[in-house]
Design a protein around this motif. Structure first.
Motif, PDB file in Angstrom:
ATOM      1  N   UNK A   8      -3.050 -11.807  -5.482  1.00  0.00           N
ATOM      2  CA  UNK A   8      -2.905 -11.552  -4.065  1.00  0.00           C
ATOM      3  C   UNK A   8      -4.186 -11.912  -3.328  1.00  0.00           C
ATOM      4  N   UNK A  22       0.714   2.479  -5.384  1.00  0.00           N
ATOM      5  CA  UNK A  22       1.890   1.618  -5.592  1.00  0.00           C
ATOM      6  C   UNK A  22       1.428   0.241  -6.062  1.00  0.00           C
TER       7      UNK A  22
ATOM      8  N   UNK B 426       4.515 -13.130  -5.343  1.00  0.00           N
ATOM      9  CA  UNK B 426       3.515 -12.255  -5.941  1.00  0.00           C
ATOM     10  C   UNK B 426       2.498 -11.791  -4.914  1.00  0.00           C
ATOM     11  N   UNK B 427       2.982 -11.391  -3.751  1.00  0.00           N
ATOM     12  CA  UNK B 427       2.080 -10.813  -2.753  1.00  0.00           C
ATOM     13  C   UNK B 427       2.119  -9.299  -2.935  1.00  0.00           C
ATOM     14  N   UNK B 428       1.200  -8.851  -3.757  1.00  0.00           N
ATOM     15  CA  UNK B 428       1.268  -7.466  -4.222  1.00  0.00           C
ATOM     16  C   UNK B 428       1.001  -6.478  -3.106  1.00  0.00           C
ATOM     17  N   UNK B 429       0.018  -6.793  -2.296  1.00  0.00           N
ATOM     18  CA  UNK B 429      -0.313  -5.830  -1.237  1.00  0.00           C
ATOM     19  C   UNK B 429       0.852  -5.685  -0.259  1.00  0.00           C
ATOM     20  N   UNK B 430       1.479  -6.801   0.031  1.00  0.00           N
ATOM     21  CA  UNK B 430       2.621  -6.751   0.939  1.00  0.00           C
ATOM     22  C   UNK B 430       3.754  -5.928   0.317  1.00  0.00           C
ATOM     23  N   UNK B 431       3.986  -6.161  -0.970  1.00  0.00           N
ATOM     24  CA  UNK B 431       5.037  -5.393  -1.664  1.00  0.00           C
ATOM     25  C   UNK B 431       4.713  -3.908  -1.654  1.00  0.00           C
ATOM     26  N   UNK B 432       3.441  -3.573  -1.861  1.00  0.00           N
ATOM     27  CA  UNK B 432       3.037  -2.167  -1.867  1.00  0.00           C
ATOM     28  C   UNK B 432       3.227  -1.552  -0.487  1.00  0.00           C
ATOM     29  N   UNK B 433       2.904  -2.335   0.549  1.00  0.00           N
ATOM     30  CA  UNK B 433       3.038  -1.806   1.914  1.00  0.00           C
ATOM     31  C   UNK B 433       4.510  -1.536   2.233  1.00  0.00           C
ATOM     32  N   UNK B 435       6.928  -0.993   0.077  1.00  0.00           N
ATOM     33  CA  UNK B 435       7.424   0.137  -0.725  1.00  0.00           C
ATOM     34  C   UNK B 435       6.983   1.461  -0.120  1.00  0.00           C
TER      35      UNK B 435
END
Lengths: 92, 455
Positions: A8, A22, B426-433, B435
């Motif tokens: 990321x 998360x 695989x944009x993890x931060x976006x996915x976390x936001x 969720x």
């Protein structure tokens, strides 16, 4: 580089505690569910593995030589100096 | 409620013995429990048939409200359990706080390293601790680091994290073990610290049923110091031999009994040390003995000793046995031992081990009243805390919290798995936001359990 940075890159801004946890869970599950090949690609493990095997081969050779009497004493003395220098201490 | 309980089943496994006690207590509370295990030559008796984990699929099958996985750092006992855990989420019971050796062992084969598994091991170290090359090369270069600095302290690599990534709940047996585990996902994965119950055979719990000193061939005037269970250098028996030899009174009055098997070479090292220090006749190394003899030695001890350095297990089952018999016990002031209240055990400062251990031995040896008081306090503590029934109640409480948090965790894990399968960017931060936003929006559905975390 941290895995999160690889996956990321370029993200910015503050996160809440929940978001951070998360994100950690997502990344952990990524690492744990990926096939070894994918893990290799992400962790630069290939190069690490090669370097470790090189080091292990050198070490095995050194141990074999060091087992020869007389030669062993000299090699062990040199090896201790090398080890000490690598750890930041003064050589013997 | 229906639970699948995945555990080592071999008679030689203490975690298997733990499972026998807890499963019985759960069943006594009306819970239907199926025991799942890997193949065992000599399996423990769980009252009902064991479901064997299939090495081909290695998963727990069938409908259950919860699957509970017992994980520890012995690869022989726990590899099959870990493989099953990877295939199906569940509550993990973490018997050890350091799993580094477990994952390293899984990378080794009789012919050397398995390249793919080494890659996964290095990837794990890189992800969880950064600097994979440095970490792994240090392990290879100096094997002694594996059980020392590698698992403890600020720069340690306990590597318990892979055991949590598919966990819906976490149980462990000391606060020091729980804290880093509970901190990893916070409220997303409920966790609990439960006291290890007594796990040894009930037939040997009554001192009246055990052997007396005469039957153990112990002289009436000897001060009997007992270390029991399988011993390795981690249990610091050599330090106890040194302490006895260094004290003129102990060197002539104490009998150190090491009751149990030993790591190859260690028993010989101890015998040599005893001879060298002039106390060979004051050190008795029994080797592996039957349970009657083992527990008789504990029951007849004037002092028990239970040291660790480093401390890699979540809690010590052998400590519960020593306290059960009301024996005054000396422990290392590390890990779970440090959490015991003052007045229950005598603690040794491991930064000054020789002097601190000698002082503790001397003080207890010279003061029968203090030994009696410490033993009585330890016994009262054990009676109150170390029961399978109490453990089962705590576990059921945790399972209720796991059910409450399941909705939240599903939101997160579904997104994580989509990324891992390549079905989402695989944009993890976006996915976390996203969720986190979904969880916040569904707060009413998630219920009050969203706020519960470790206890």
């Amino acid at each position: 580089m941290q895995r999160s940075e690889r996956l990321d890159a370029g993200r910015e801004g503050p996160r809440s505690g929940l978001e951070a946890r998360i994100e950690r869970r997502i990344l952990d599950r990524y690492v744990e569910t990926c096939a070894p090949d994918a893990a290799l690609a992400f962790a630069d493990a290939e190069e690490t593995y090669r370097s470790l095997m090189r080091r292990a081969r050198v070490r095995r050779l050194g141990v074999a030589v060091a087992r020869v009497p007389v030669v062993g004493a000299v090699v062990r003395r040199i090896w201790r100096g090398v080890e000490r220098a690598r750890r930041g201490g003064a050589p013997a | 409620m229906r639970i699948a309980w995945a555990t080592p089943c071999e008679r030689t496994s203490s975690i298997g013995a733990f499972s026998v006690e807890v499963v019985r207590a759960l069943r006594a509370r009306g819970v239907a429990v199926d025991v799942w295990g890997t193949a065992a030559d000599d399996a423990l008796d769980f009252d009902e048939a064991i479901q064997w984990l299939d090495p081909a699929t290695a998963g727990v099958g069938g409908e259950y409200d919860h699957v509970v996985y017992n994980l520890g750092n012995n690869p022989v006992y726990h590899s099959g359990i870990f493989d099953a855990y990877r295939r199906r989420p569940g509550v993990v019971v973490m018997h050890d706080k350091a799993m580094l050796e477990f994952f390293m062992s899984r990378a080794a084969t009789p012919r050397g390293w398995d390249r793919g598994r080494v890659a996964r091991f290095v990837a794990r170290l890189g992800h969880y601790y950064d600097g994979p090359g440095l970490a792994f090369s240090e392990v290879l270069r100096d094997p002694s680091l594996r059980t020392g600095a590698m698992v403890e302290g600020e720069h340690g690599f306990p590597l318990f994290e892979p055991c949590l990534a598919n966990a819906s709940g976490i149980v462990t047996h000391s606060r020091s073990a729980l804290l880093p585990m509970a901190d990893r996902y916070g409220d997303l994965v409920p966790s609990a610290c439960l006291d290890l119950p007594l796990i040894f055979d009930a037939r040997y719990r009554d001192p009246a049923a055990l052997l007396d000193r005469g039957e153990l061939d112990v002289a009436p005037g000897d001060l009997v110091i007992v270390i029991h269970g399988f011993v390795t250098p981690v249990k610091r028996v050599h330090a106890v031999v040194d302490a006895i030899a260094s004290d003129p009174t102990l060197a002539t009055s104490a009998l150190l009994v090491v009751a149990g098997g030993a790591e190859p070479g260690y028993a010989e090292d101890l015998a040599r040390l005893g001879s060298k220090r002039g106390v060979a006749e004051r050190v008795r190394i029994t080797g592996r003995v039957d349970d009657l003899t083992l527990y008789s030695y504990i029951a007849n001890a004037d002092i028990c000793v239970n040291l660790r350095m480093p401390s890699t297990e979540a809690a010590s089952a052998s400590l519960g046995e020593q306290l059960h018999f009301g024996r005054p016990t000396i422990v290392s002031d590390v890990g779970s031992f440090s959490e015991l209240p003052d007045g229950i055990v005598a603690k040794v400062d491991m930064a000054d081990e020789a002097a601190s251990l000698a002082r503790a031995l001397r003080e207890l040896a010279s003061d029968p009243a203090e030994r009696a008081a410490l033993g009585a306090a330890g016994r009262a503590y054990a009676v109150e805390r170390f029961s399978a029934e109490r453990y089962a109640d705590g576990l059921l409480d945790l399972l209720a919290r796991v059910e409450g948090a399941a909705g939240l965790l599903r939101v997160v894990d579904d997104r994580a798995d989509a990324i891992a399968r390549g079905q989402a960017p695989t944009r993890v931060r976006e996915a976390a936001r996203l969720a986190a936003a979904e969880i916040a929006a569904g707060g009413a559905v998630a219920g009050d359990d969203a706020g519960t975390g470790s206890r």
